[in-house]
Design a protein around this motif. Structure first.
Motif, PDB file in Angstrom:
ATOM      1  N   VAL A 214       0.833  -1.201   0.000  1.00 30.73           N
ATOM      2  CA  VAL A 214       0.000   0.000   0.000  1.00 30.73           C
ATOM      3  C   VAL A 214       0.869   1.252   0.000  1.00 30.73           C
ATOM      4  N   LEU A 215       1.941   1.240   0.790  1.00 29.13           N
ATOM      5  CA  LEU A 215       2.844   2.400   0.841  1.00 29.13           C
ATOM      6  C   LEU A 215       3.529   2.612  -0.503  1.00 29.13           C
ATOM      7  N   GLU A 216       3.961   1.520  -1.141  1.00 30.29           N
ATOM      8  CA  GLU A 216       4.606   1.640  -2.446  1.00 30.29           C
ATOM      9  C   GLU A 216       3.637   2.150  -3.496  1.00 30.29           C
ATOM     10  N   ALA A 217       2.384   1.691  -3.433  1.00 32.44           N
ATOM     11  CA  ALA A 217       1.375   2.172  -4.385  1.00 32.44           C
ATOM     12  C   ALA A 217       1.123   3.670  -4.200  1.00 32.44           C
ATOM     13  N   ALA A 218       1.081   4.119  -2.943  1.00 35.20           N
ATOM     14  CA  ALA A 218       0.880   5.543  -2.679  1.00 35.20           C
ATOM     15  C   ALA A 218       2.068   6.365  -3.166  1.00 35.20           C
ATOM     16  N   ALA A 219       3.278   5.834  -2.985  1.00 31.59           N
ATOM     17  CA  ALA A 219       4.472   6.537  -3.470  1.00 31.59           C
ATOM     18  C   ALA A 219       4.446   6.656  -4.991  1.00 31.59           C
ATOM     19  N   MET A 220       4.002   5.616  -5.656  1.00 33.35           N
ATOM     20  CA  MET A 220       3.915   5.655  -7.125  1.00 33.35           C
ATOM     21  C   MET A 220       2.857   6.647  -7.589  1.00 33.35           C
ATOM     22  N   ASP A 221       1.843   6.892  -6.755  1.00 37.68           N
ATOM     23  CA  ASP A 221       0.808   7.875  -7.095  1.00 37.68           C
ATOM     24  C   ASP A 221       1.230   9.297  -6.767  1.00 37.68           C
ATOM     25  N   GLY A 222       2.431   9.463  -6.221  1.00 33.69           N
ATOM     26  CA  GLY A 222       2.964  10.801  -5.966  1.00 33.69           C
ATOM     27  C   GLY A 222       2.895  11.273  -4.534  1.00 33.69           C
ATOM     28  N   ALA A 223       2.486  10.424  -3.599  1.00 29.34           N
ATOM     29  CA  ALA A 223       2.410  10.836  -2.190  1.00 29.34           C
ATOM     30  C   ALA A 223       3.811  10.879  -1.592  1.00 29.34           C
ATOM     31  N   ASN A 224       4.116  11.969  -0.883  1.00 30.34           N
ATOM     32  CA  ASN A 224       5.425  12.065  -0.238  1.00 30.34           C
ATOM     33  C   ASN A 224       5.423  11.306   1.083  1.00 30.34           C
ATOM     34  N   ALA A 225       6.569  11.310   1.767  1.00 32.67           N
ATOM     35  CA  ALA A 225       6.710  10.510   2.987  1.00 32.67           C
ATOM     36  C   ALA A 225       5.728  10.960   4.069  1.00 32.67           C
ATOM     37  N   TRP A 226       5.551  12.283   4.231  1.00 33.64           N
ATOM     38  CA  TRP A 226       4.642  12.782   5.256  1.00 33.64           C
ATOM     39  C   TRP A 226       3.192  12.413   4.948  1.00 33.64           C
ATOM     40  N   GLN A 227       2.810  12.518   3.679  1.00 29.28           N
ATOM     41  CA  GLN A 227       1.449  12.152   3.294  1.00 29.28           C
ATOM     42  C   GLN A 227       1.197  10.661   3.483  1.00 29.28           C
ATOM     43  N   ARG A 228       2.206   9.840   3.160  1.00 25.58           N
ATOM     44  CA  ARG A 228       2.048   8.400   3.358  1.00 25.58           C
ATOM     45  C   ARG A 228       1.896   8.074   4.838  1.00 25.58           C
ATOM     46  N   PHE A 229       2.642   8.797   5.691  1.00 25.57           N
ATOM     47  CA  PHE A 229       2.553   8.539   7.128  1.00 25.57           C
ATOM     48  C   PHE A 229       1.200   8.959   7.679  1.00 25.57           C
ATOM     49  N   MET A 230       0.720  10.137   7.289  1.00 22.46           N
ATOM     50  CA  MET A 230      -0.519  10.665   7.851  1.00 22.46           C
ATOM     51  C   MET A 230      -1.752   9.976   7.283  1.00 22.46           C
ATOM     52  N   ARG A 231      -1.726   9.617   6.012  1.00 21.89           N
ATOM     53  CA  ARG A 231      -2.917   9.075   5.358  1.00 21.89           C
ATOM     54  C   ARG A 231      -2.979   7.549   5.387  1.00 21.89           C
ATOM     55  N   ILE A 232      -1.825   6.880   5.535  1.00 26.17           N
ATOM     56  CA  ILE A 232      -1.820   5.414   5.472  1.00 26.17           C
ATOM     57  C   ILE A 232      -1.312   4.800   6.780  1.00 26.17           C
TER      58      ILE A 232
END
Length: 316
Positions: A214-232
């Motif tokens: 899920v984190l890798e998919a979010a990174a591929m969609d353009g989410a940065n580290a902070w967004q991945r932490f807060m949203r996922i």
């Protein structure tokens, strides 16, 4: 020759299952009896040493039971909620209530934030020495509070290590444990240091269950580290956060060892907690009042836990 039809009905097969059913019921009863026999020692110990005192202390909180001289007759009178009313008219108890609230409101968010930051750092960045860091941060948890208190008393002395470090930056440190302003922050600092390791390991275990896909998919969609932490990461960590904060809250609301060993509740009751107040009332022989104070603390723990369940429980 006329053949007559027999009036004898064929045997019903409905009762064929009854003997096995009776055997299964008998087996279940035997298993239940065996299970209760194994559990009986714990049940007896719990009933005698836990449930009995709990019920007794609850009933005692509605009486005027107190220590008396040997030559005085023991007379216990039912006073209803008078002990609770007396508590909330007692300035020392109200002071201890405010001190405990201060300790909880500052200590829990600080411990949680630091533990989560360390857990994230260990989970993402530090892999080679992860075990060593776990042991290092967890060591204060298993260390005797007496040994910890001796070390921290030296650290918090006017010429102790903390003031030496502050002096290096041109800051004159206070007499931490003898100041009505700084004694509680000093105990909070000690409590955070002691409980950081437990919470960090709980959070680290939760982080390792967060899906990497899920984190890798979010990174591929353009989410940065902070967004991945807060949203996922943080939403998936809700059950772990709930467990850690509830356990921490129960411990912080009952904090006793820190003021008992370090400050004796002083100076001027600035570090007096509800648990320490209750302990003192038992020492004074005011058993009814002490019991009432302990149940006020119980209600506070229950309410705070309920709020945490409502705030952090999974939305699913």
């Amino acid at each position: 020759m006329v053949t007559t039809t027999s009036n004898v009905r064929p045997a019903s097969t409905s009762g064929a299952g009854r003997p096995p059913l009776r055997r299964n019921n008998a087996r279940r009863r035997r298993n239940a009896i065996v299970a209760w026999l194994f559990a009986l020692p714990f049940v007896l110990v719990f009933a005698v040493f836990m449930l009995g005192p709990l019920v007794s202390s609850f009933l005692m909180s509605f009486t005027d039971f107190r220590a008396r001289d040997i030559d005085q007759p023991l007379a216990v009178g039912f006073v209803g909620f008078d002990q609770y009313a007396e508590l909330f008219e007692n300035k020392q108890f109200l002071h201890s209530l405010a001190n405990t609230a201060y300790f909880v409101v500052v200590g829990i968010p600080l411990t949680t934030a630091l533990a989560l930051a360390l857990a994230v750092a260990l989970n993402n960045g530090i892999t080679r020495f992860r075990t060593a860091f776990r042991v290092g941060f967890y060591t204060p948890v298993v260390t005797s509070i007496v040994a910890v208190a001796v070390v921290w008393r030296f650290i918090l002395q006017p010429d102790g290590l903390l003031n030496v470090i502050l002096g290096a930056f041109g800051i004159t440190g206070p007499d931490w444990l003898n100041s009505t302003t700084w004694s509680m922050p000093a105990l909070i600092l000690l409590a955070v240091w002691r409980n950081l390791g437990t919470l960090m390991i709980i959070f680290l275990a939760g982080l390792q269950n967060v899906s990497e896909e899920v984190l890798e998919a979010a990174a591929m969609d353009g989410a940065n580290a902070w967004q991945r932490f807060m949203r996922i990461t943080l939403p998936m960590l809700r059950p772990t956060l709930l467990l850690g904060t509830v356990l921490l809250s129960v411990g912080f609301l009952q904090f006793f060892e820190e003021p008992f060993v370090m400050t004796k509740g002083g100076p001027l009751d600035s570090t007096l907690s509800i648990s320490y107040f209750t302990y003192n009332q038992f020492g004074f022989g005011k058993y009814g009042l002490a019991s009432a104070a302990s149940y006020v603390l119980f209600v506070a723990i229950a309410l705070l836990s309920l709020l945490q369940f409502k705030a952090l429980r999974s939305k699913d």
